[in-house]
Design a protein around this motif. Structure first.
Motif, PDB file in Angstrom:
ATOM      1  N   ALA A  35       0.782  -1.233  -0.009  1.00  0.00           N
ATOM      2  CA  ALA A  35      -0.108  -0.147  -0.077  1.00  0.00           C
ATOM      3  C   ALA A  35       0.897   1.156  -0.065  1.00  0.00           C
ATOM      4  O   ALA A  35       1.986   1.108   0.513  1.00  0.00           O
ATOM      5  N   TRP A  36       0.398   2.610  -0.463  1.00  0.00           N
ATOM      6  CA  TRP A  36       0.877   3.666  -0.455  1.00  0.00           C
ATOM      7  C   TRP A  36       0.053   4.652   0.461  1.00  0.00           C
ATOM      8  O   TRP A  36      -1.351   4.595   0.103  1.00  0.00           O
ATOM      9  N   VAL A  37       0.577   5.305   1.400  1.00  0.00           N
ATOM     10  CA  VAL A  37      -0.311   6.066   2.176  1.00  0.00           C
ATOM     11  C   VAL A  37       0.270   7.598   1.966  1.00  0.00           C
ATOM     12  O   VAL A  37       1.419   7.802   1.842  1.00  0.00           O
ATOM     13  N   GLY A  38      -0.458   8.519   2.146  1.00  0.00           N
ATOM     14  CA  GLY A  38      -0.019  10.118   2.636  1.00  0.00           C
ATOM     15  C   GLY A  38      -0.624  10.276   3.841  1.00  0.00           C
ATOM     16  O   GLY A  38      -1.702  10.166   4.360  1.00  0.00           O
ATOM     17  N   ALA A  39       0.402  11.267   4.546  1.00  0.00           N
ATOM     18  CA  ALA A  39       0.181  11.781   5.527  1.00  0.00           C
ATOM     19  C   ALA A  39       0.863  13.297   5.770  1.00  0.00           C
ATOM     20  O   ALA A  39       1.384  13.813   5.139  1.00  0.00           O
ATOM     21  N   ARG A  40       0.272  13.787   6.968  1.00  0.00           N
ATOM     22  CA  ARG A  40       0.616  15.263   7.050  1.00  0.00           C
ATOM     23  C   ARG A  40       1.864  15.598   7.611  1.00  0.00           C
ATOM     24  O   ARG A  40       2.449  16.594   7.319  1.00  0.00           O
ATOM     25  N   ASP A  41       2.415  14.620   8.301  1.00  0.00           N
ATOM     26  CA  ASP A  41       3.798  14.900   8.851  1.00  0.00           C
ATOM     27  C   ASP A  41       4.326  13.422   9.282  1.00  0.00           C
ATOM     28  O   ASP A  41       3.819  12.387   9.333  1.00  0.00           O
ATOM     29  N   ILE A  42       5.861  13.663   9.820  1.00  0.00           N
ATOM     30  CA  ILE A  42       6.652  12.335  10.069  1.00  0.00           C
ATOM     31  C   ILE A  42       5.852  11.759  11.378  1.00  0.00           C
ATOM     32  O   ILE A  42       5.780  10.567  11.428  1.00  0.00           O
TER      33      ILE A  42
ATOM     34  N   ALA B 196       3.723   2.239  14.702  1.00  0.00           N
ATOM     35  CA  ALA B 196       3.356   1.463  15.791  1.00  0.00           C
ATOM     36  C   ALA B 196       2.019   0.656  15.517  1.00  0.00           C
ATOM     37  O   ALA B 196       2.049  -0.266  16.101  1.00  0.00           O
ATOM     38  N   ARG B 197       1.147   1.466  14.933  1.00  0.00           N
ATOM     39  CA  ARG B 197      -0.213   0.604  14.664  1.00  0.00           C
ATOM     40  C   ARG B 197       0.199  -0.631  13.723  1.00  0.00           C
ATOM     41  O   ARG B 197      -0.377  -1.726  14.114  1.00  0.00           O
TER      42      ARG B 197
ATOM     43  N   GLU C 127      -2.637  16.386  -2.287  1.00  0.00           N
ATOM     44  CA  GLU C 127      -1.193  16.693  -1.597  1.00  0.00           C
ATOM     45  C   GLU C 127      -1.044  16.305  -0.356  1.00  0.00           C
ATOM     46  O   GLU C 127      -1.818  16.493   0.546  1.00  0.00           O
ATOM     47  N   HIS C 128       0.002  15.717  -0.084  1.00  0.00           N
ATOM     48  CA  HIS C 128       0.545  15.130   1.224  1.00  0.00           C
ATOM     49  C   HIS C 128       1.902  15.329   1.496  1.00  0.00           C
ATOM     50  O   HIS C 128       2.635  15.381   0.685  1.00  0.00           O
TER      51      HIS C 128
ATOM     52  N   ALA D 120      -6.201   3.415  10.699  1.00  0.00           N
ATOM     53  CA  ALA D 120      -5.504   4.500  10.789  1.00  0.00           C
ATOM     54  C   ALA D 120      -6.184   5.702  10.189  1.00  0.00           C
ATOM     55  O   ALA D 120      -6.082   6.724  10.464  1.00  0.00           O
ATOM     56  N   LEU D 121      -6.818   5.391   8.939  1.00  0.00           N
ATOM     57  CA  LEU D 121      -7.655   6.340   8.569  1.00  0.00           C
ATOM     58  C   LEU D 121      -8.716   7.240   9.523  1.00  0.00           C
ATOM     59  O   LEU D 121      -8.640   8.252   9.412  1.00  0.00           O
ATOM     60  N   GLU D 122      -9.365   6.388   9.994  1.00  0.00           N
ATOM     61  CA  GLU D 122     -10.435   6.775  11.146  1.00  0.00           C
ATOM     62  C   GLU D 122      -9.730   7.672  12.393  1.00  0.00           C
ATOM     63  O   GLU D 122     -10.341   8.579  12.827  1.00  0.00           O
ATOM     64  N   ASN D 123      -8.654   7.516  12.512  1.00  0.00           N
ATOM     65  CA  ASN D 123      -7.785   7.778  13.601  1.00  0.00           C
ATOM     66  C   ASN D 123      -7.003   9.056  13.115  1.00  0.00           C
ATOM     67  O   ASN D 123      -6.127   9.701  13.922  1.00  0.00           O
ATOM     68  N   ALA D 124      -6.942   9.350  11.886  1.00  0.00           N
ATOM     69  CA  ALA D 124      -6.222  10.483  11.315  1.00  0.00           C
ATOM     70  C   ALA D 124      -4.478  10.116  11.343  1.00  0.00           C
ATOM     71  O   ALA D 124      -4.094  11.333  11.443  1.00  0.00           O
ATOM     72  N   CYS D 125      -4.168   8.986  11.585  1.00  0.00           N
ATOM     73  CA  CYS D 125      -2.829   8.651  11.430  1.00  0.00           C
ATOM     74  C   CYS D 125      -2.460   9.050   9.746  1.00  0.00           C
ATOM     75  O   CYS D 125      -1.126   9.446   9.495  1.00  0.00           O
ATOM     76  N   VAL D 126      -3.381   8.780   8.833  1.00  0.00           N
ATOM     77  CA  VAL D 126      -3.061   8.808   7.510  1.00  0.00           C
ATOM     78  C   VAL D 126      -4.114   9.580   6.939  1.00  0.00           C
ATOM     79  O   VAL D 126      -5.496   9.826   7.370  1.00  0.00           O
ATOM     80  N   GLN D 127      -4.020  10.436   5.693  1.00  0.00           N
ATOM     81  CA  GLN D 127      -4.919  11.083   5.102  1.00  0.00           C
ATOM     82  C   GLN D 127      -5.509  10.586   4.021  1.00  0.00           C
ATOM     83  O   GLN D 127      -6.822  10.482   3.465  1.00  0.00           O
ATOM     84  N   ASP D 128      -4.784   9.559   3.244  1.00  0.00           N
ATOM     85  CA  ASP D 128      -5.187   8.704   1.927  1.00  0.00           C
ATOM     86  C   ASP D 128      -4.481   7.444   2.007  1.00  0.00           C
ATOM     87  O   ASP D 128      -3.422   7.570   2.362  1.00  0.00           O
ATOM     88  N   VAL D 129      -5.083   6.545   1.283  1.00  0.00           N
ATOM     89  CA  VAL D 129      -4.500   5.236   1.073  1.00  0.00           C
ATOM     90  C   VAL D 129      -4.633   4.840  -0.284  1.00  0.00           C
ATOM     91  O   VAL D 129      -5.837   4.699  -0.962  1.00  0.00           O
ATOM     92  N   ALA D 130      -3.885   3.890  -0.638  1.00  0.00           N
ATOM     93  CA  ALA D 130      -3.901   3.490  -2.012  1.00  0.00           C
ATOM     94  C   ALA D 130      -3.459   2.061  -1.892  1.00  0.00           C
ATOM     95  O   ALA D 130      -2.101   1.754  -1.773  1.00  0.00           O
TER      96      ALA D 130
END
Length: 471
Positions: free
Chosen positions: A227-234, A242-243, A280-281, A308-318
């Protein structure tokens, strides 16, 4: 030949024969520069021993004549650790002809091979007996296992399987005086004294010549989920890591990070790649699970990323749904080196930090570099799962050499001081070589450096092994 002992060539010829010597200037050229063309030197003789006995004879001769030796495998290093100096007085000892796989033992999950075997050939030999050798690098088609061990290479699977050090059970080493340490033990437990193996792994050819190794094999994974994910920060990616560790355990084999500027650079410079996500991420991660049982693996990754999406760890997933999509995602990650070479001149930092310190480091380093040179282009990517960042600064291609040298010194001090404050390392997987030799003395404690020098003096009293590298 004037810089060399008058009888050296004659004795080396007797030891390895004409086939084991390279004397022609054009034929020697590939051995005298690194693949980046960053370090260039000159060697009057390149020696290519065909077996351990010939290697021992070569080292005995060089020890007797006080001739310095630079050991070289595939010559794919990133730190100038396998390049001779400009004096012409150093012999290059190439392990290219030490290229035999001696045995494969699938019941013991081990493979014994010589130092000059290409990493890709080891991977293929393991696969032939339904096993897996997990060390994986971009240069695996041209790098050798001896060089991998000498630099304690890392790569994309360290998160699950460890560095090269964790993948070797035993070594055969020719010492600087020509004696051979026969340490090819295929044992998981051996409590019979000092661990000599670990002295030579990561020593960058400064203590002896690794001629063979017993390598640890693993069960061959039959299924992967990517999978590829986008996130707001490190910090968000660290939470995601961790999850995934909690949800997926040892199935998590890769967690690769790319900053937005890094991804943009790849899309700009590498053909036939496209952005995996529409939005944009600030940061991206390429994640892969692998298992010997395929059932439920993709579903496991999907469930964990949905949470992780529900808990806002990441913003988008492919999520990859085919082998072709997985290859396309890995092509993006693997394109970063090529993209940097095409786009400019990179001041490279191969650093390791505690995973808990990554977010604070990136924030501090970004701010410090921008203050030192406003608008500087930071290319931050790496193996986030094991805390290894390639935190680079990209300068224009036309930067003059003197300006590049000044910028390198300035940026190195900023980055490495922050690494030291975080109890990190200034060399995570590329080795010290020439690149970090002087900085190593600056960041190692006096006691630690003294211990290293005592080991060096004990094993190599004539100081002939890879002088000018590491220490």
């Amino acid at each position: 030949m004037s810089n060399l002992h008058p009888q050296l060539l004659q004795r080396l010829h007797a030891a390895v024969g004409a086939a084991g010597l390279v004397l022609d200037d054009a034929a020697k050229a590939p051995y005298e520069s690194d693949w980046l063309r960053k370090w260039n030197g000159r060697s009057s003789i390149v020696v290519r021993p065909a077996d351990t006995a010939q290697t021992a004879a070569v080292m005995g001769i060089c020890h007797d004549t006080h001739t310095p030796v630079v050991t070289q495998g595939g010559n794919t290093g990133m730190s100038g650790g396998a390049t001779p100096d400009a004096s012409g007085a150093q012999v290059v000892l190439s392990t290219q002809r030490l290229n035999r796989i001696r045995s494969v033992d699938p019941l013991n999950n081990t493979l014994t091979c010589e130092a000059g075997v290409l990493l890709a050939h080891i991977q293929a030999a393991a696969q032939e007996v339904d096993r897996f050798f997990p060390l994986s690098l971009g240069s695996e088609g041209s790098c050798t296992i001896g060089g991998n061990l000498a630099t304690n290479a890392g790569g994309i699977a360290v998160l699950r399987y460890g560095n090269a050090r964790e993948l070797a059970l035993g070594l055969e080493v020719v010492l600087p005086d020509g004696r051979v340490w026969h340490g090819l033990r295929a044992l998981r437990k051996d409590n019979t004294g000092y661990d000599l193996r670990d002295l030579f792994i990561g020593s960058e050819g400064t203590l002896g010549v690794i001629t063979a190794a017993v390598l640890k094999l693993s069960p061959r994974p039959v299924a992967r989920a990517t999978a590829w994910v986008g996130a707001r920060d490190i910090a968000a990616l660290v939470q995601l890591l961790a999850r995934l560790r909690a949800d997926c355990g040892e199935r998590l084999v890769a967690f690769e990070m790319l900053s937005a500027p890094s991804l943009a650079l790849i899309l700009e410079q590498v053909s036939e790649v496209r952005a995996p996500l529409a939005g944009e991420h600030a940061f991206h991660a390429l994640i892969e699970l692998a298992d010997t049982q395929g059932e439920g693996l993709a579903a496991l990754l999907e469930r964990s990323l949905e949470a992780a999406l529900e808990n806002a760890c990441v913003q988008d997933v492919a999520l990859s749904v085919s082998g072709a999509q997985t290859q396309a995602l890995w092509k993006i990650r693997e394109g970063i080196s090529q993209a940097q070479m095409r786009a400019g001149k990179a001041v490279k930092h191969d650093i390791a930090l505690p995973i808990s310190a990554l977010a604070a480091f990136v924030q501090q380093a970004d701010a410090a570099l921008q203050a030192a040179q406003p608008g500087v282009r930071i290319i931050n990517f790496g193996h986030l799962g094991d805390g290894n960042l390639h935190y680079n600064v990209l300068l224009p291609r036309d930067t003059p050499p003197e300006a590049l040298a000044a910028a390198t010194a300035r940026f190195n001090r900023i980055v490495h001081d922050l690494v030291a404050e975080a109890q990190g390392s200034i060399s995570a997987e590329h080795g010290v070589g020439q690149l970090r030799r002087d900085e190593l003395r600056h960041y190692k404690s006096e006691v630690e450096f003294d211990l290293m020098m005592r080991v060096k003096q004990s094993l190599d009293p004539n100081q002939i092994m890879n002088p000018g590298k590491l220490i």
